[in-house]
Design an enzyme around this catalytic site. Structure first.
Site, short mmCIF file in Angstrom:
data_model
loop_
_atom_site.label_atom_id
_atom_site.label_comp_id
_atom_site.label_asym_id
_atom_site.label_seq_id
_atom_site.Cartn_x
_atom_site.Cartn_y
_atom_site.Cartn_z
N ASP A 30 -7.41 2.19 2.01
CA ASP A 30 -7.14 2.89 3.27
C ASP A 30 -7.97 4.15 3.40
O ASP A 30 -7.83 4.91 4.36
CB ASP A 30 -5.64 3.24 3.30
CG ASP A 30 -5.13 3.54 4.69
OD1 ASP A 30 -5.86 3.26 5.65
OD2 ASP A 30 -4.00 4.07 4.82
N HIS A 78 0.87 -1.18 0.00
CA HIS A 78 0.00 0.00 0.00
C HIS A 78 0.90 1.22 0.00
O HIS A 78 1.63 1.46 0.97
CB HIS A 78 -0.93 -0.02 1.21
CG HIS A 78 -1.66 1.28 1.37
ND1 HIS A 78 -2.41 1.84 0.36
CD2 HIS A 78 -1.72 2.16 2.41
CE1 HIS A 78 -2.91 2.98 0.77
NE2 HIS A 78 -2.50 3.21 1.99
N ASP A 122 1.44 4.80 0.33
CA ASP A 122 1.23 6.20 0.69
C ASP A 122 2.45 6.94 0.16
O ASP A 122 3.56 6.67 0.61
CB ASP A 122 1.15 6.35 2.20
CG ASP A 122 0.07 5.47 2.79
OD1 ASP A 122 -1.09 5.65 2.45
OD2 ASP A 122 0.42 4.59 3.61
N HIS A 144 -5.13 10.27 1.19
CA HIS A 144 -5.59 10.46 2.58
C HIS A 144 -4.52 11.04 3.50
O HIS A 144 -4.84 11.84 4.36
CB HIS A 144 -6.15 9.15 3.15
CG HIS A 144 -5.32 7.95 2.85
ND1 HIS A 144 -5.43 7.29 1.67
CD2 HIS A 144 -4.38 7.31 3.56
CE1 HIS A 144 -4.57 6.27 1.66
NE2 HIS A 144 -3.91 6.26 2.80
ZN LIG Z 1 -2.63 4.75 3.43
#
Ligand SMILES: [Zn+2]
Length: 706
Positions: free
Chosen positions: A124, A11, A13, A351
């Site tokens: 997420d 994931h 980010d 996010h």
């Molecule tokens: Zn995330």
């Protein structure tokens, strides 16, 4: 036979607990390793690139020479790409941004070939928007996967009709407000439930016994999904061996190195006839311990303000002007430039970025991205306006010498009533820096008497207007075939009232010097006897700085509006938490000064200035608790006993013909660890309220405010 689908992923980010480039460099290592692994391990079949095509751009920025390798891996279906451009927060971005993320991601995925993952991917996202089913359907996706916003109750518990966010299984039918529906799949044990799978049989047995039990609790079929990877997790290089071990340990279960499309295809065949239906937005505050982190909505407000400004500039100014220009002139619609601007803006939409829960360096970099997007948007808007300008026939509005025509556009899609401030050049003098003295020109323009003006519309009627000020400034034209042509100009700023202006329309006016036509507008002021009033609303300013607003159509009186409340905050970058047993401090308890700032026939503006005294910070205990990484729920710090001034200035504006009160608040914050809220008392007791959300007005339950 049970099937276990193991989907490797990371994931990603792009920025969060480290600045962008520090995560970025780890991404290069991750993909380099992946390329090696695909080359050396024929059993390693797929890797999911987190649903965002920007990861490919990020990698190729540093390793452009590997484009062909990447393309081959995508062609073979080994690198699983798309469908979005970026993993965007759903609620803190505009409706249009949510659509663009899908459109641009779809386009980018296609440019890499047909191998796109057919899943709306929100692993997420801090809660999911209600219109996702409809929007996904429109880009050809019928399945959504997400990690937050729904609570699976499992076999043993039945779902409660009271809780609209609970489902029996991790698989559900997700229905949008227009009745579009998709298959919803919740990562009930999070998107890292298959990370770091042991290869050693003893450890693997312990690992799988627990993991299989957890997954079975909420799965509706014998097809179990395990995600091999977590946040920024490097590739598990010995995954093939770990899968071989699992297959040897459990002869009755088939462990498959899979991908989402394979899993979903099988799942759809095996789904029970009835699965729970869940409607609209998914915002349960608890999903097996993961909350939707709603408090991030007010974290680092300046980033949210920048986001609104840039989104509006692209959506409501640059794109509509470009559309008008391309329809009415030979202007070529700048698709590429606008997509480039959108990409800069959307890089601030994940996010961890727009929710502002990242380290300070991230916030700094976001400002640069906002500015870049804004600069491109401004370029496009100016270019479009220049083209339109050439086509506008201002002769339609007859004007004499000394009268200056100007045009106002409504680029919005609804009727508009409100004030506009136009900057209008009243005199220009060419300026050649090699020959002319800028100082002389500047002084001459400055000393020249500025005529008084009144404004006429195209029917030759005077309209409510006010000349605010005049200014002399350097400016330039940028011809397409020559060096810039400089000039010094005198401009005036004119505020005019636009009434009921049609969507996507423009209107030409003229400025008429008063010595030509000396009809002066009758000035009726909007503020009288301390009341700011128009056709719809009357605002009374109370001694304690709050407002009493009367809706003149219904006669309803809204008392005690606009009181500021200050409280301590010992939470973290995601969650607000007031110290125990502390009392809020209210602006209404401090002296204030109320001053009329503007008062004419179409605008009334009043400033309220209040000087509060608030604690400088939380006490030292908070620092200690933060350094200990103590969970915010266990913190016991209190507010400091040292106080400082906290002055809040509020401008309250009411315009003629408007049903809206404009409120502009500014303050210079000298305190730490606190929250300031503006309170508006509705006097209503209700269990629900309506809110503006992504392409919908959504009904939400009232939550107890902390
Ligand atoms: Zn995330």
């Amino acid at each position: 036979m049970k099937r276990v689908y193991i989907v490797p992923h990371s994931h990603w980010d792009r920025e969060w607990y480290m600045p962008f480039e520090q995560h970025h460099m780890r991404l290069i290592e991750l993909i380099d390793n992946l390329i090696k692994l695909f080359k050396t391990d024929p059993e390693y079949k797929y890797f999911h690139l987190d649903g965002q095509t920007i990861i490919l751009d990020d990698y190729l920025q540093v390793r452009p020479e590997n484009r062909e390798i990447i393309q081959n891996l995508i062609n073979q279906g080994k690198l699983q790409i798309g469908p979005f451009y970026i993993l965007q927060d759903a609620f803190l971005t505009s409706s249009e941004s949510n659509a663009r993320d899908m459109l641009i991601g779809h386009r980018d995925s296609k440019s890499w070939g047909k191998h796109m993952v057919h899943v709306g991917y929100f692993p997420d996202t801090f809660g999911n928007m209600g219109q996702a089913p409809q929007m996904l359907k429109q880009v050809g996706l019928d399945t959504a996967m997400f990690g937050r916003g729904v609570k699976p109750t499992g076999f043993s518990n039945s779902t409660s009709p009271e809780d609209k966010f609970s489902t029996e299984f991790s698989e559900m039918k997700w229905v949008g407000p227009d009745n579009s529906s998709v298959l919803g799949i919740l990562f009930a044990n999070w998107y890292d439930n298959g990370k770091e799978i042991p290869t050693d049989p003893i450890k693997a047995k312990a690992f799988w016994d627990k993991k299989l039990t957890d997954a079975e609790k909420s799965a509706s079929t014998d097809d179990l999904l395990f995600l091999n990877g977590s946040d920024h997790e490097p590739v598990q290089m010995d995954l093939s061996k770990a899968i071989r071990t699992a297959n040897e340990l459990y002869p009755d279960i088939e462990f498959i190195h899979g991908n989402y499309d394979m899993y979903i295809e099988q799942l759809k065949k095996d789904l029970p006839k009835k699965i729970d239906e869940i409607d609209g937005e998914l915002t349960s505050q608890e999903t097996n311990g993961w909350t939707t982190l709603a408090n991030t909505a007010s974290n680092r407000i300046y980033l949210k303000q920048w986001n609104t400004k840039v989104s509006k500039q692209l959506e409501n100014i640059a794109e509509p002007l470009a559309t008008i220009a391309s329809q009415k002139t030979d202007f070529e619609y700048p698709h590429d430039q606008l997509r480039y601007a959108w990409k800069w803006l959307m890089q601030n939409h994940p996010h961890d970025s727009i929710c502002a829960c990242s380290v300070d360096d991230v916030a700094d970099e976001m400002i640069t991205r906002f500015k870049k997007s804004n600069q491109v948007g401004k370029f496009v808007a100016d270019a479009a306006l220049n083209k339109i300008k050439g086509q506008l026939n201002t002769n339609k509005i007859p004007h004499n010498l000394g009268e200056i025509p100007f045009t106002v556009f409504n680029t919005g899609t609804s009727n508009k009533t409100g004030t506009v401030i136009a900057e209008i050049p009243i005199k220009k003098i060419k300026f050649n820096p090699n020959k002319d003295s800028s100082e002389k020109i500047y002084q001459a323009l400055k000393n020249e008497n500025t005529p008084k003006y009144t404004v006429y519309d195209d029917q030759n009627k005077t309209i409510p207007a006010e000349v605010l000020d005049s200014k002399v400034k350097f400016n330039f034209d940028l011809p397409k075939d020559k060096f810039r042509r400089a000039y010094i100009e005198k401009v005036i700023h004119v505020k005019i009232l636009m009434e009921n202006m049609k969507p996507v329309s423009w209107k030409t006016f003229k400025l008429v010097p008063l010595n030509i036509d000396s009809k002066v507008l009758q000035k009726n002021s909007m503020i009288h006897d301390g009341i700011l009033e128009n056709e719809f609303l009357a605002i009374k300013f109370s001694k304690n700085g709050t407002l009493s607003v009367t809706d003149k159509q219904t006669g309803h009186l809204f008392k005690d509006q606009l009181c500021y409340e200050d409280t301590g905050d010992l939470g973290n970058e995601y969650v607000y938490r007031a110290p125990k047993n502390s009392r809020p401090i209210f602006s209404s308890d401090f002296p204030n000064k109320i001053v009329i700032k503007e008062n004419n026939s179409f605008v009334g503006k009043v400033e309220i200035k209040v000087k509060m005294r608030i604690p400088v910070s939380m006490n030292k205990k908070l620092k200690e608790e933060q350094e200990e990484h103590l969970d915010y729920r266990l913190r016991t710090a209190q507010r400091s006993g040292r106080f400082t001034d906290f002055t809040i200035q509020t401008e309250v504006t009411l315009e003629k013909g408007s049903r809206r009160i404009g409120i502009r608040t500014s303050f210079d914050n000298n305190s730490m660890d606190h929250r300031v809220r503006a309170l508006f008392s509705t006097g209503l007791q209700t269990k629900e309220h309506y809110a503006d959300s992504i392409f919908e007005v959504v009904k939400r339950p009232m939550l107890l405010c902390q």
